[in-house]
Design an enzyme around this catalytic site. Sequence first.
Site, PDB file in Angstrom:
ATOM      1  N   CYS A   1       0.828  -1.216   0.000  1.00  0.00           N
ATOM      2  CA  CYS A   1       0.000   0.000   0.000  1.00  0.00           C
ATOM      3  C   CYS A   1       0.860   1.263   0.000  1.00  0.00           C
ATOM      4  O   CYS A   1       1.654   1.493   0.917  1.00  0.00           O
ATOM      5  CB  CYS A   1      -0.925  -0.022   1.217  1.00  0.00           C
ATOM      6  SG  CYS A   1      -1.723   1.551   1.579  1.00  0.00           S
TER       7      CYS A   1
ATOM      8  N   CYS B   1       0.322   3.522   3.014  1.00  0.00           N
ATOM      9  CA  CYS B   1       0.966   2.965   4.211  1.00  0.00           C
ATOM     10  C   CYS B   1       2.454   3.320   4.227  1.00  0.00           C
ATOM     11  O   CYS B   1       3.016   3.653   5.280  1.00  0.00           O
ATOM     12  CB  CYS B   1       0.794   1.450   4.256  1.00  0.00           C
ATOM     13  SG  CYS B   1      -0.932   0.900   4.239  1.00  0.00           S
TER      14      CYS B   1
END
Length: 471
Positions: free
Chosen positions: A62, A65
Amino acid sequence: MNICNQLFIINALVIPTFARTFYEGSKSFASEDGVFIVTDANYDDFIAAHPVAMIEFYAPWCGYCKQLAPEYARAASMLKEQNIPAVLGKLDSTVNQKTSTINQVDAYPTLKLFKNGTVLSYPGDRTAKKIVDWIQEMLLPSTTEIDENQTNYNGKIAYVLEYTSMEEEIFKLFVTVADKHRPLGKFYTKRADKNSLTVYRDGEDPIIFNDKVEEIEKFIMDESFPLFGQITSDNYMQYVESKKNLSWFCGTSAHFEEYKGVMIQVAKHQRKDTLMIWLDTDEFPSVPQAFLLDSIPGIAHLNANGRYLLQNDKNQLNSVETINQFYIDVAEGKIKKSVKSEPIPEENNNPVKIVVGSTLEDFIFQSDKDVMLVIYSPRCAYCKKMEPEYEKFAEKVKLEPHVQIGKFNSDVNESPIPEVTWEGLPTIIFTNAGVRNVEVYEGERTAEEFYKFLSQRVTIPLSNSDKQEEL
């Protein structure tokens, strides 16, 4: 010595000692850059060892993230440096699915604060300072005792409990709910001759709670939304998690002011099932097009069945009665669902039929044909790799009179039916003739395996099923 000075001294003496003990209890957990590593195996122990802990649920792939990682590590350092009794942990949701499922994680990154048995979703910006400031705020008492004569309240939403005794059930429940839902607004308590709970929202009439005491939490959650308020990146998840229908009024700030009175009256009628929200199209100019609105202002109403549009081509938004009738018509099935769809192709004679949003339901649920359909994106590398195998398979069965093979471009089409959904691409589904049931293909993406799968499920045996040619 006044009470403020007493509290200052207590905080100065107690919190550092408590924080030292707090962090010493964390030594048994592995960490990375000051952030503890949480797994399915140690989750319960981690929560038990830390009365206040934030966990980031993330996926290694991600991008958001990865952007958060340095800020999150910085926040962990700030908490420790400032002797704030809270720790940060992170959990890889791709390999710790049990804990992620328990915590209803459906997006990355998701930040949740676990505080003495209460779980709070972090709603703010993903910067170290914002995270630390929010955690500090969550450590403060959830309610504020005010003078019985006070009538002005800070915050856009204020919940005010007038109570006769702290031993009353309504008082205890109010404090518990306030701690659990403190991001929803400001919570105040004040002494009075009788118990009552009122919510105050900027620019709106007060709303008095008149239900059973055990319904307080539902009341507080329901009334945490203004009748007609702006949706932003900060409160988006709060609206989504409300589990109510959302009606998006798409328009500029000038449109908001022009139609505000009408929309508030509509919101009062629809409040039980629907939240009315304003999306600023100056800030999010692409959203109306994504909703398929022809122009602004306009309303895109989203419920469990799909999306329904109320355009303003005939000034429908000027009338409370017209808008309320729109919702009645939606409920009675008189309004056609809005579905993103390519035009129906004029010619569609290839072995792999082109399926679009407006033809999906008819194609996938045929009375006399078994169907296989691939849902794909032209941008998807896995889809491109599979395409020759899928076409080879379709060529093999093109003369089967009771079978149809199709493809559905998810970039430019939507599914109008709940039976057809997808999370990853490509997704291949199968349906039997005359049966409204969808099976997802889980096998290898080769022509041979596609054929084998189909031959085992068809309603009428394939003509070549007992003498399969080389694929």
